[in-house]
Design an enzyme around this catalytic site. Sequence first.
Site, PDB file in Angstrom:
ATOM      1  CG  ASN A  23      -2.142  -0.928   0.961  1.00 46.80           C
ATOM      2  OD1 ASN A  23      -2.271  -1.504  -0.123  1.00 46.80           O
ATOM      3  ND2 ASN A  23      -2.981  -1.085   1.977  1.00 46.80           N
ATOM      4  NE  ARG A 122     -12.256  -0.297  -0.829  1.00 47.40           N
ATOM      5  CZ  ARG A 122     -11.135  -1.010  -0.849  1.00 47.40           C
ATOM      6  NH1 ARG A 122     -11.133  -2.219  -1.317  1.00 47.40           N
ATOM      7  NH2 ARG A 122     -10.005  -0.495  -0.432  1.00 47.40           N
TER       8      ARG A 122
HETATM    9  C1  UD1 Z   1      -6.720   1.877   1.567  1.00 49.24           C
HETATM   10  C2  UD1 Z   1      -5.898   0.629   1.499  1.00 49.24           C
HETATM   11  C3  UD1 Z   1      -6.701  -0.574   1.997  1.00 49.24           C
HETATM   12  C4  UD1 Z   1      -7.260  -0.289   3.382  1.00 49.24           C
HETATM   13  C5  UD1 Z   1      -7.998   1.039   3.409  1.00 49.24           C
HETATM   14  C6  UD1 Z   1      -8.436   1.451   4.802  1.00 49.24           C
HETATM   15  C7  UD1 Z   1      -4.432   1.087  -0.368  1.00 49.24           C
HETATM   16  C8  UD1 Z   1      -4.050   0.794  -1.769  1.00 49.24           C
HETATM   17  N1  UD1 Z   1      -5.483   0.424   0.119  1.00 49.24           N
HETATM   18  O1  UD1 Z   1      -7.837   1.704   0.695  1.00 49.24           O
HETATM   19  O2  UD1 Z   1      -5.847  -1.715   2.034  1.00 49.24           O
HETATM   20  O3  UD1 Z   1      -8.165  -1.319   3.742  1.00 49.24           O
HETATM   21  O4  UD1 Z   1      -7.161   2.091   2.897  1.00 49.24           O
HETATM   22  O5  UD1 Z   1      -7.352   1.510   5.644  1.00 49.24           O
HETATM   23  O6  UD1 Z   1      -3.797   1.861   0.310  1.00 49.24           O
HETATM   24  N2  UD1 Z   1     -14.536   6.664   1.043  1.00 49.24           N
HETATM   25  C9  UD1 Z   1     -15.511   7.526   0.607  1.00 49.24           C
HETATM   26  N3  UD1 Z   1     -15.231   8.348  -0.455  1.00 49.24           N
HETATM   27  C10 UD1 Z   1     -14.028   8.339  -1.094  1.00 49.24           C
HETATM   28  C11 UD1 Z   1     -13.028   7.461  -0.638  1.00 49.24           C
HETATM   29  C12 UD1 Z   1     -13.307   6.633   0.433  1.00 49.24           C
HETATM   30  O7  UD1 Z   1     -16.601   7.555   1.151  1.00 49.24           O
HETATM   31  O8  UD1 Z   1     -13.858   9.112  -2.054  1.00 49.24           O
HETATM   32  C13 UD1 Z   1     -14.800   5.759   2.200  1.00 49.24           C
HETATM   33  C14 UD1 Z   1     -14.707   4.285   1.831  1.00 49.24           C
HETATM   34  O9  UD1 Z   1     -15.915   3.803   1.311  1.00 49.24           O
HETATM   35  C15 UD1 Z   1     -14.368   3.659   3.184  1.00 49.24           C
HETATM   36  C16 UD1 Z   1     -13.509   4.738   3.855  1.00 49.24           C
HETATM   37  O10 UD1 Z   1     -13.770   5.942   3.133  1.00 49.24           O
HETATM   38  O11 UD1 Z   1     -15.533   3.462   3.955  1.00 49.24           O
HETATM   39  C17 UD1 Z   1     -12.034   4.466   3.841  1.00 49.24           C
HETATM   40  O12 UD1 Z   1     -11.615   4.122   2.525  1.00 49.24           O
HETATM   41  P1  UD1 Z   1     -10.178   4.513   1.963  1.00 49.24           P
HETATM   42  O13 UD1 Z   1      -9.296   4.938   3.072  1.00 49.24           O
HETATM   43  O14 UD1 Z   1     -10.365   5.439   0.812  1.00 49.24           O
HETATM   44  O15 UD1 Z   1      -9.690   3.128   1.407  1.00 49.24           O
HETATM   45  P2  UD1 Z   1      -8.677   2.961   0.215  1.00 49.24           P
HETATM   46  O16 UD1 Z   1      -7.811   4.156   0.149  1.00 49.24           O
HETATM   47  O17 UD1 Z   1      -9.401   2.538  -1.005  1.00 49.24           O
END
Ligand code: UD1
Length: 417
Positions: A23, A122
Amino acid sequence: MDKLAIQGGARLRGEIRISGAKNAALPILCAGLLTAETLRLENLPKLKDISTSLTLLGHIGMQVELDDKNSVDLQAAHLDKLEAPYELVKTMRASILVLGPILARYGEARVSLPGGCAIGSRPVDLHIKGLQAMGAEIHIEHGYIHAKATRLQGARIFMDTVTVTGTENLMMAATLANGATVLENAAREPEVFDLAQCLIAMGAKIEGAGSDTITITGVETLHGATHKIMADRIETGTYLVAAAMTQGQVRLLGTRADTLDAVLEKLREAGAQIDVESDSISLRMQRRPRAVSIKTAPYPAFPTDMQAQFMALNCIADGVSRVTETIFENRFMHVQEMQRLGADIEVEGNTALVRGVDKLEGAVVMATDLRASASLVLAALVAEGETVIERIYHIDRGYECIEEKFSQLGARIRRVH
Ligand code: UD1
């Protein structure tokens, strides 16, 4: 399709080396798009997600030169396409990380919407809103995010949910913007900090990475650099839990304890003795683990990427625990598979009540996502008889040489075709 066959019962003993963090590597590879000069990355893990990312970057026009010592030279002197197609994005959500860098450097980018994925919906709305706040014009058309901006402008951006890749995308975009950008409620994950260190080595002006407020002052261009990717804290945590569950004694090399406080704390609560050196962590477990309740939350709290592994530990622990998932809405898919191994788990909403049982029994189970599949390996290590795990391509996305590493620690594990 490959499967893993695991004969339970062996206590893990010995030493292994932890790989570079997936990550951290994924955003840092995309940082190579921000400069025409060479970015050299060391400690790159050999994983399916990394090769998917390199395929995408190659498709866009980046020159990629891998050497056999876990290093890669990236050069994005000129890009052929400013686009990340659906075929590549659908297999790996983190492909969205090319959006910020391409837009910032070339003024235009088209990236497929990632779509749904096994562990929840997501969305990427915060990535899009942040870039709009920096002056980008964004249209969603035919399943693609189409973004344009002559030059991004610095802005104050508040993210109402903590998002790791969202923070990384906006931080990368802001490095080449006109003026200062302030990211509020930013993710504090160590991988965000590692990306910031790489960007700073490339000439970016970033303050506050690792805290919830990051200030980026845009510069005209970034230059080449060499960066060593941090150790994978989730891989580290997974092997530590495995050692605790099997009442073993292991030493993990090339990793750091300061990114794992919440996890180490819970392992101690379960009864493990942990010794920390500057670049290694040793764990010794001399009793059946005690059940430990956990609740996932953004860093520095307990990581969602370790939830399934602790669920596995609780399945065979002494006592009853509650496992609460607050980040992703559908991250209990391992529960049904663990029940097939004899676990006693009841799910209500986002909480699982786990009653530790004396023993699990081997069975055929199916991996559903990356971390869930790791938890099945852990459960199999303590189950009586043989467990066969199907669909292990999920494991290969995030664990380098998993069967070699577990074998080195004395586990009876083999890959069957
Ligand atoms: C990253 C990690 C993943 C980890 C996650 C949470 C990488 C490549 N992946 O995923 O392994 O499980 O962090 O620690 O680093 N959300 C929104 N809007 C957005 C973006 C996110 O509502 O635009 C929400 C998501 O649905 C989720 C939360 O925010 O409920 C956290 O997600 P996020 O931190 O963005 O996960 P990733 O970055 O995809």
